[in-house]
Every structure is written in C-alpha cells, then in structure tokens.
Design an enzyme around this catalytic site. Structure first.
Site, PDB file in Angstrom:
ATOM      1  N   HIS A 109      -4.657  -5.017  67.656  1.00  0.00           N
ATOM      2  CA  HIS A 109      -3.988  -5.519  66.448  1.00  0.00           C
ATOM      3  C   HIS A 109      -4.242  -7.022  66.325  1.00  0.00           C
ATOM      4  O   HIS A 109      -4.051  -7.768  67.302  1.00  0.00           O
ATOM      5  CB  HIS A 109      -2.472  -5.316  66.550  1.00  0.00           C
ATOM      6  CG  HIS A 109      -2.051  -3.887  66.687  1.00  0.00           C
ATOM      7  ND1 HIS A 109      -1.518  -3.163  65.636  1.00  0.00           N
ATOM      8  CD2 HIS A 109      -2.068  -3.036  67.748  1.00  0.00           C
ATOM      9  CE1 HIS A 109      -1.221  -1.943  66.056  1.00  0.00           C
ATOM     10  NE2 HIS A 109      -1.542  -1.836  67.332  1.00  0.00           N
ATOM     11  N   HIS A 151      -7.608   0.302  70.347  1.00  0.00           N
ATOM     12  CA  HIS A 151      -7.641  -0.614  69.203  1.00  0.00           C
ATOM     13  C   HIS A 151      -6.835  -1.857  69.525  1.00  0.00           C
ATOM     14  O   HIS A 151      -5.935  -1.824  70.363  1.00  0.00           O
ATOM     15  CB  HIS A 151      -7.092   0.065  67.943  1.00  0.00           C
ATOM     16  CG  HIS A 151      -5.718   0.622  68.104  1.00  0.00           C
ATOM     17  ND1 HIS A 151      -5.469   1.846  68.681  1.00  0.00           N
ATOM     18  CD2 HIS A 151      -4.502   0.112  67.789  1.00  0.00           C
ATOM     19  CE1 HIS A 151      -4.173   2.071  68.703  1.00  0.00           C
ATOM     20  NE2 HIS A 151      -3.553   1.024  68.177  1.00  0.00           N
TER      21      HIS A 151
HETATM   22  P1  AMP Z   1      -0.460   1.647  68.205  1.00  0.00           P
HETATM   23  O1  AMP Z   1      -1.151   2.923  68.605  1.00  0.00           O
HETATM   24  O2  AMP Z   1       0.983   1.674  68.605  1.00  0.00           O
HETATM   25  O3  AMP Z   1      -1.140   0.414  68.716  1.00  0.00           O
HETATM   26  O4  AMP Z   1      -0.450   1.534  66.635  1.00  0.00           O
HETATM   27  C1  AMP Z   1      -1.257   2.270  65.788  1.00  0.00           C
HETATM   28  C2  AMP Z   1      -1.344   1.511  64.481  1.00  0.00           C
HETATM   29  O5  AMP Z   1      -2.156   2.258  63.614  1.00  0.00           O
HETATM   30  C3  AMP Z   1      -0.004   1.298  63.774  1.00  0.00           C
HETATM   31  O6  AMP Z   1       0.168  -0.087  63.535  1.00  0.00           O
HETATM   32  C4  AMP Z   1      -0.145   2.080  62.471  1.00  0.00           C
HETATM   33  O7  AMP Z   1       0.469   1.437  61.394  1.00  0.00           O
HETATM   34  C5  AMP Z   1      -1.652   2.144  62.315  1.00  0.00           C
HETATM   35  N1  AMP Z   1      -2.163   3.281  61.570  1.00  0.00           N
HETATM   36  C6  AMP Z   1      -1.785   4.586  61.676  1.00  0.00           C
HETATM   37  N2  AMP Z   1      -2.525   5.353  60.859  1.00  0.00           N
HETATM   38  C7  AMP Z   1      -3.405   4.524  60.239  1.00  0.00           C
HETATM   39  C8  AMP Z   1      -4.459   4.711  59.278  1.00  0.00           C
HETATM   40  N3  AMP Z   1      -4.741   5.919  58.777  1.00  0.00           N
HETATM   41  N4  AMP Z   1      -5.147   3.625  58.859  1.00  0.00           N
HETATM   42  C9  AMP Z   1      -4.869   2.397  59.342  1.00  0.00           C
HETATM   43  N5  AMP Z   1      -3.892   2.156  60.253  1.00  0.00           N
HETATM   44  C10 AMP Z   1      -3.177   3.197  60.693  1.00  0.00           C
END
Ligand code: AMP
Length: 143
Positions: free
Chosen positions: A107, A105
């Site tokens: 950001h 993913h």
């Molecule tokens: P990262 O894997 O470090 O790039 O970050 C994962 C991102 O997913 C974080 O910013 C979390 O806040 C976000 N996140 C975790 N669970 C959910 C969810 N159920 N829906 C949307 N975002 C999420």
C-alpha cells in the site's frame, strides 16, 4: 499451523490476468500498480508484483527489488500528484496482520498533516474518482 498456499483465484491475480478491471497507474514486466478501491486516503495506490506469492513471507527474494523500486517511484509520484506532506507504505502478512487479499502487495498512501487514515478495507470509492486520481498519478509518472 502450516501457512496456506497461493490461490490463483484471488482478486489481484484476476486483476493481473485482466479478468476484472482496475484503475492502473503503472505496469512493467514484473510489477503493476493500481488504485485501491477502498482507499484509506486520497490517492491510495497498491503496488503488486506479477510473480505469485501470498505475501512477503513466501515471496521469492528476487521479486522484492523490482517491487520496491516501483514502490519508491509510486511514492514519489503520489506525493507530487496530490501535493502530499508525506507517504505511508504498508504491507500485511496473513489474517492476524490484517491481510485480506492473498497476493503480495504494498500500500502506498499519500499523507497530509493533521489528516488520519480511514479504516482499512472501509468504503468503496466512486469509479470516476478513482479514474481521476489514477490519471493524476499517471501524468506524474509519464511526465
Ligand atoms: P490487505 O490484503 O489487507 O493488504 O488489503 C487489500 C486491499 O485491497 C484493501 O485495501 C482493499 O481495499 C483492496 N482491494 C480489494 N479489492 C480490490 C480491487 N478489486 N481493486 C483494488 N483494490 C482492492
């Protein structure tokens, strides 16, 4: 140490399958975008390919063109939707980098002069705020 393999029980795979809810702003055959539930700033959006990979390191290169086409569309949309001065695009690979969800993913975070990002994976935003922000982004994308 060998990298772990893709685990289809990760939370974004569940969102892609519709098993848990999300505030979606965009969807096509290859990519979905939805609001981050613990935003690092106003309008923090995640752009997620439907194809399965843990992160960029094991992604099929064919995934990346469609993914980053949508990253650009969402970046332009959030900048307009929130009147931002700039946009930060972030992507983490493996725990040492800060990755916490193991489905690729990107950001997309609107930025405002003089306002720092909040901590990564910090506080949960209220669902009604996420819904309102998603509606603003959709309005730009669909306008
Ligand atoms: P990262 O894997 O470090 O790039 O970050 C994962 C991102 O997913 C974080 O910013 C979390 O806040 C976000 N996140 C975790 N669970 C959910 C969810 N159920 N829906 C949307 N975002 C999420």
């Amino acid at each position: 140490m060998a990298e772990a393999s893709y685990d289809p029980s990760n939370i974004f795979a569940k969102i892609l399958r519709g098993e848990i809810p999300s505030h979606r702003v965009y969807e096509d055959d290859a990519v979905v975008a939805f609001m981050d539930v613990m935003p690092q700033g106003l309008g923090h959006t995640l752009v997620v390919p439907k194809a399965q990979s843990r992160n960029l390191l094991d992604a099929d290169p064919s995934t990346l063109g469609p993914l980053f086409t949508v990253v650009k569309q969402v970046a332009l949309a959030v900048k307009k939707a929130f009147g931002a001065d700039g946009v930060t695009v972030l992507q983490f690979n493996e725990p040492a980098s800060g990755q916490t969800v193991y489905h690729l993913h990107v950001h997309v975070i609107p930025r405002f002069e003089g306002i720092a990002l909040k901590p990564h994976t910090g506080q949960m935003e209220k669902p009604e705020v996420l819904a309102e922000n998603a509606a603003k982004i959709r309005a730009v994308l669909n306008g």
